[in-house]
Design an enzyme around this catalytic site. Structure first.
Site, PDB file in Angstrom:
ATOM      1  CB  SER A   1      46.836  33.245 -47.273  1.00 28.08           C
ATOM      2  OG  SER A   1      45.435  33.400 -47.296  1.00 28.08           O
TER       3      SER A   1
ATOM      4  CG  HIS B   1      47.333  29.464 -48.268  1.00 27.25           C
ATOM      5  ND1 HIS B   1      46.971  29.810 -49.549  1.00 27.25           N
ATOM      6  CD2 HIS B   1      46.299  29.835 -47.475  1.00 27.25           C
ATOM      7  CE1 HIS B   1      45.774  30.366 -49.534  1.00 27.25           C
ATOM      8  NE2 HIS B   1      45.341  30.397 -48.293  1.00 27.25           N
TER       9      HIS B   1
END
Length: 406
Positions: free
Chosen positions: A280, A345
């Site tokens: 991610s 993220h």
């Protein structure tokens, strides 16, 4: 007095000629020769007349294009006209013409386009007919990623699929292969992280094993389950492959790796007890950089349904991020080790909105020529160094209670 480019005649060259035309003026600017050569290369020093300066006036250049333009590729002809219209000096360097015919762009050409009109006078690339499947794909990618018609036509003319977009495809294939390997080994495809053997792999980042430096990058090949892998893989392919086709593996690899490294380091600083898995960080760096580039050049981006596509990308990112947040605070299957962190993220997003935007802003301008790139790169380097020192000293100074090693 009108200046002209150095004369090149068939008698002074031994190289055979056969395909794309190049135009040169003689010393007095009275004769025009249309030459055809396989590769239009810079003229050797012995071919220059010392009395010539290598420049031609823009008025004379337009006359030549009007006379011989039918022999040129229509897209190159339009870019040549843009060069003539945007040149504020009233003259064009022969080397600029050579670079353009050789699919190169010089600084002076770039400045001329920026100073002059940004719109080409002919039909847009979208109106082209009779294109093959590969040409339509290249045209689609151009409209997906580039905000200016002159850049889209330039890219369409020069792209050759050599090299192909191998980097993102190779990373994706490796991620799928590793996932399937551990899927069979752990005998599960959903929520693999709940298996007691999941973190025993040499790939994921674990706070107890942070001295093993490769884990700050290798964690991208491990995913918590098929739902995690599917969302990352979809965004990685749909956004990463077109970006690599335009910007090349080096630029996209730089943004991707910086996002991956920033993700694991951000976790080690802000969520010190949690492990990290998944790609991610790199995926969010690419997607956020692309979305920011679309927003910044909204009027110039001509991709179809851009608002809908942007909304769908944000929905996918939100769903994947929400899943990561839920998993992080969900009671772990094997306490006291928590579930993987979601902070990676956020690290990827920050890299995409800073370093990534600069890398994608000018697809053909060299990174070393962009001062903003060096500012963000220095800030990123400073963050990496601070995070390294944090990992060396902060855990013991703060007396952090880490989970047992896997």
């Amino acid at each position: 007095m009108e200046k002209s480019s150095p004369r090149m005649t068939g008698g002074t060259r031994d190289t055979p000629v056969n395909s794309s035309p190049a135009v040169a003026a003689n010393a007095e600017g009275e004769e025009i020769e249309v030459l055809e050569s396989t590769d239009v290369l810079p003229v050797a020093p012995e071919d220059y007349d010392p009395e010539n300066s290598g420049f031609i006036s823009t008025e004379r250049f337009r006359d030549l294009l009007a006379t011989h333009g039918s022999e040129l590729d229509p897209h190159k002809l339009e870019v040549l006209l843009a060069l003539a219209d945007g040149n504020a000096d009233g003259k064009i360097c022969y080397q600029d013409f050579v670079n353009l015919m050789s699919n190169k762009r010089s600084n002076s050409f770039r400045r001329a386009i920026l100073q002059g009109s940004r719109q080409l006078k002919g039909c847009s690339l979208r109106d082209e007919v009779g294109l093959g499947l590969s040409q339509r794909l290249v045209r689609h990618v151009a409209y997906e990623t580039l905000p200016r018609e002159v850049d889209r036509k330039w890219y369409f003319d020069s792209y050759t699929y050599c090299p192909p977009p191998w980097l993102i495809l190779a990373i994706t294939i490796a991620e799928v292969a590793v996932f399937m390997y551990y899927g069979f080994q752990l005998d599960r495809l959903v929520l693999q992280v709940s298996s007691p053997s999941f973190l025993k792999s040499p790939l994921p980042y674990h706070p107890q094993l942070r001295a093993q430096a490769w884990r700050y990058l290798s964690y991208i090949f491990m995913h918590t389950g098929i739902e995690h892998l599917s969302l990352n893989m979809a965004m990685q392919l749909l956004v990463g492959v077109p970006l690599e086709m335009v910007h090349g593996a080096l630029r996209i690899g730089l943004v991707y790796v910086c996002g991956v490294l920033a993700g694991s380091l951000a976790v080690s600083v802000t969520d010190m007890t949690a492990p990290v898995v998944g790609s991610s960080g790199g995926v969010y760096a690419l997607v956020s950089a692309h979305l920011a580039n679309v927003v910044m050049n909204w009027s110039g981006m001509k991709c179809q349904f851009k608002l809908f596509r942007m909304a769908m990308a944000l929905v996918c990112m939100s769903v994947e991020f929400g899943r990561a947040v839920w998993l992080r605070f969900y009671p772990p299957a094997f306490p006291p080790c928590p579930n993987p962190s979601f902070v990676a993220h956020l690290g990827g997003v920050v890299v995409g909105l800073t370093l990534g935007v600069v890398v994608l802003q000018n697809y053909e301008q060299r990174l070393q020529e962009q001062s903003l790139f060096w500012i963000f790169f220095c800030v990123y380097t400073l963050f990496v160094l601070c995070a390294v020192f944090w990992n060396i000293f902060a855990y013991s100074l703060l007396d952090v209670r880490l989970p047992p090693p896997p």
